[in-house]
Design a protein around this motif. Structure first.
Motif, PDB file in Angstrom:
ATOM      1  N   ARG A   1       0.829  -1.200   0.000  1.00  0.00           N
ATOM      2  CA  ARG A   1       0.000   0.000   0.000  1.00  0.00           C
ATOM      3  C   ARG A   1       0.868   1.255   0.000  1.00  0.00           C
ATOM      4  O   ARG A   1       0.596   2.218  -0.728  1.00  0.00           O
ATOM      5  N   GLN A   2       1.932   1.263   0.805  1.00  0.00           N
ATOM      6  CA  GLN A   2       2.816   2.418   0.852  1.00  0.00           C
ATOM      7  C   GLN A   2       3.526   2.623  -0.487  1.00  0.00           C
ATOM      8  O   GLN A   2       3.674   3.748  -0.960  1.00  0.00           O
ATOM      9  N   LYS A   3       3.954   1.535  -1.115  1.00  0.00           N
ATOM     10  CA  LYS A   3       4.607   1.630  -2.417  1.00  0.00           C
ATOM     11  C   LYS A   3       3.620   2.135  -3.471  1.00  0.00           C
ATOM     12  O   LYS A   3       3.959   2.983  -4.299  1.00  0.00           O
TER      13      LYS A   3
ATOM     14  N   MET B   1       0.969   4.005  -2.935  1.00  0.00           N
ATOM     15  CA  MET B   1       0.709   5.419  -2.669  1.00  0.00           C
ATOM     16  C   MET B   1       1.880   6.295  -3.136  1.00  0.00           C
ATOM     17  O   MET B   1       1.671   7.384  -3.677  1.00  0.00           O
ATOM     18  N   ARG B   2       3.097   5.819  -2.944  1.00  0.00           N
ATOM     19  CA  ARG B   2       4.267   6.591  -3.363  1.00  0.00           C
ATOM     20  C   ARG B   2       4.311   6.726  -4.883  1.00  0.00           C
ATOM     21  O   ARG B   2       4.530   7.819  -5.428  1.00  0.00           O
TER      22      ARG B   2
ATOM     23  N   THR C   1       1.741   6.306  -7.092  1.00  0.00           N
ATOM     24  CA  THR C   1       0.611   7.073  -7.616  1.00  0.00           C
ATOM     25  C   THR C   1       0.741   8.552  -7.300  1.00  0.00           C
ATOM     26  O   THR C   1       0.307   9.395  -8.086  1.00  0.00           O
ATOM     27  N   HIS C   2       1.325   8.887  -6.179  1.00  0.00           N
ATOM     28  CA  HIS C   2       1.528  10.299  -5.869  1.00  0.00           C
ATOM     29  C   HIS C   2       2.552  10.917  -6.824  1.00  0.00           C
ATOM     30  O   HIS C   2       2.393  12.052  -7.268  1.00  0.00           O
ATOM     31  N   LYS C   3       3.562  10.144  -7.165  1.00  0.00           N
ATOM     32  CA  LYS C   3       4.610  10.658  -8.050  1.00  0.00           C
ATOM     33  C   LYS C   3       4.102  10.837  -9.485  1.00  0.00           C
ATOM     34  O   LYS C   3       4.459  11.786 -10.162  1.00  0.00           O
ATOM     35  N   HIS C   4       3.243   9.922  -9.950  1.00  0.00           N
ATOM     36  CA  HIS C   4       2.775   9.930 -11.333  1.00  0.00           C
ATOM     37  C   HIS C   4       1.293  10.276 -11.439  1.00  0.00           C
ATOM     38  O   HIS C   4       0.633   9.864 -12.391  1.00  0.00           O
ATOM     39  N   ARG C   5       0.746  11.031 -10.522  1.00  0.00           N
ATOM     40  CA  ARG C   5      -0.697  11.260 -10.484  1.00  0.00           C
ATOM     41  C   ARG C   5      -1.207  12.019 -11.701  1.00  0.00           C
ATOM     42  O   ARG C   5      -2.290  11.723 -12.200  1.00  0.00           O
TER      43      ARG C   5
END
Length: 160
Positions: A33-35, A37-38, A40-44
């Motif tokens: 989940r953390q990976k 989120m990281r 998707t946040h970077k490539h949103r």
């Protein structure tokens, strides 16, 4: 402290021993989940724009098919015994297969094989040289052949 050439400072030697690795081999424990989120946040912005493009294409195709079939595609009424003095428009049917043309277009479309198969030699060469205009011409040809709009070249007949 000696400033002679070749002397080693004991404090620096203890901190950077040759036996200790320069790169830390400890991997931080990160849950899936953390990976996720990281990443998707970077490539949103890329993800959101890709979804908007997919939704727009789906909407355009849905609306175009709706209006294409809106007027009803009921087969025309064919009388049982047509009059002899009326000339009917006969539909020309090609000896080339629609399914083969579609498969050639999907798998070998950028090379122009589908256009060669349908008899468009010049367009096939142009498509081969430009690699299907970077995929644009290839996509258009796949859609045209899938909808059976593209006829064969010598006779202009519909594919069977």
């Amino acid at each position: 402290m000696s400033t002679e050439y070749g002397t080693v400072n004991q404090q620096q030697h203890q901190q950077h021993d040759e036996e200790t690795p320069l790169i830390s081999t400890e991997t931080p424990t990160e849950s899936c989940r953390q990976k996720f989120m990281r990443i998707t946040h970077k490539h949103r912005f890329r993800i959101i724009s890709a979804w908007i493009i997919v939704l727009a294409i789906t909407a355009v195709l849905t609306v175009s098919f709706y209006y294409a079939y809106k007027h009803g595609h009921t087969p025309p009424h064919i009388p049982e015994d047509p009059p002899k003095d009326v000339l009917y428009d006969t539909t020309c049917v090609s000896d080339r297969s629609w399914f083969v043309a579609l498969l050639l277009s999907i798998f070998f479309g950028p090379l122009g094989v589908d256009r060669f198969y349908l008899g468009y030699i010049f367009l096939g060469l142009l498509k081969l040289i430009t690699a299907g205009l970077g995929g644009i011409w290839w996509t258009i040809d796949v859609i045209l052949i899938a909808l059976n709009v593209l006829n064969d070249h010598p006779n202009g007949c519909h594919l069977r």
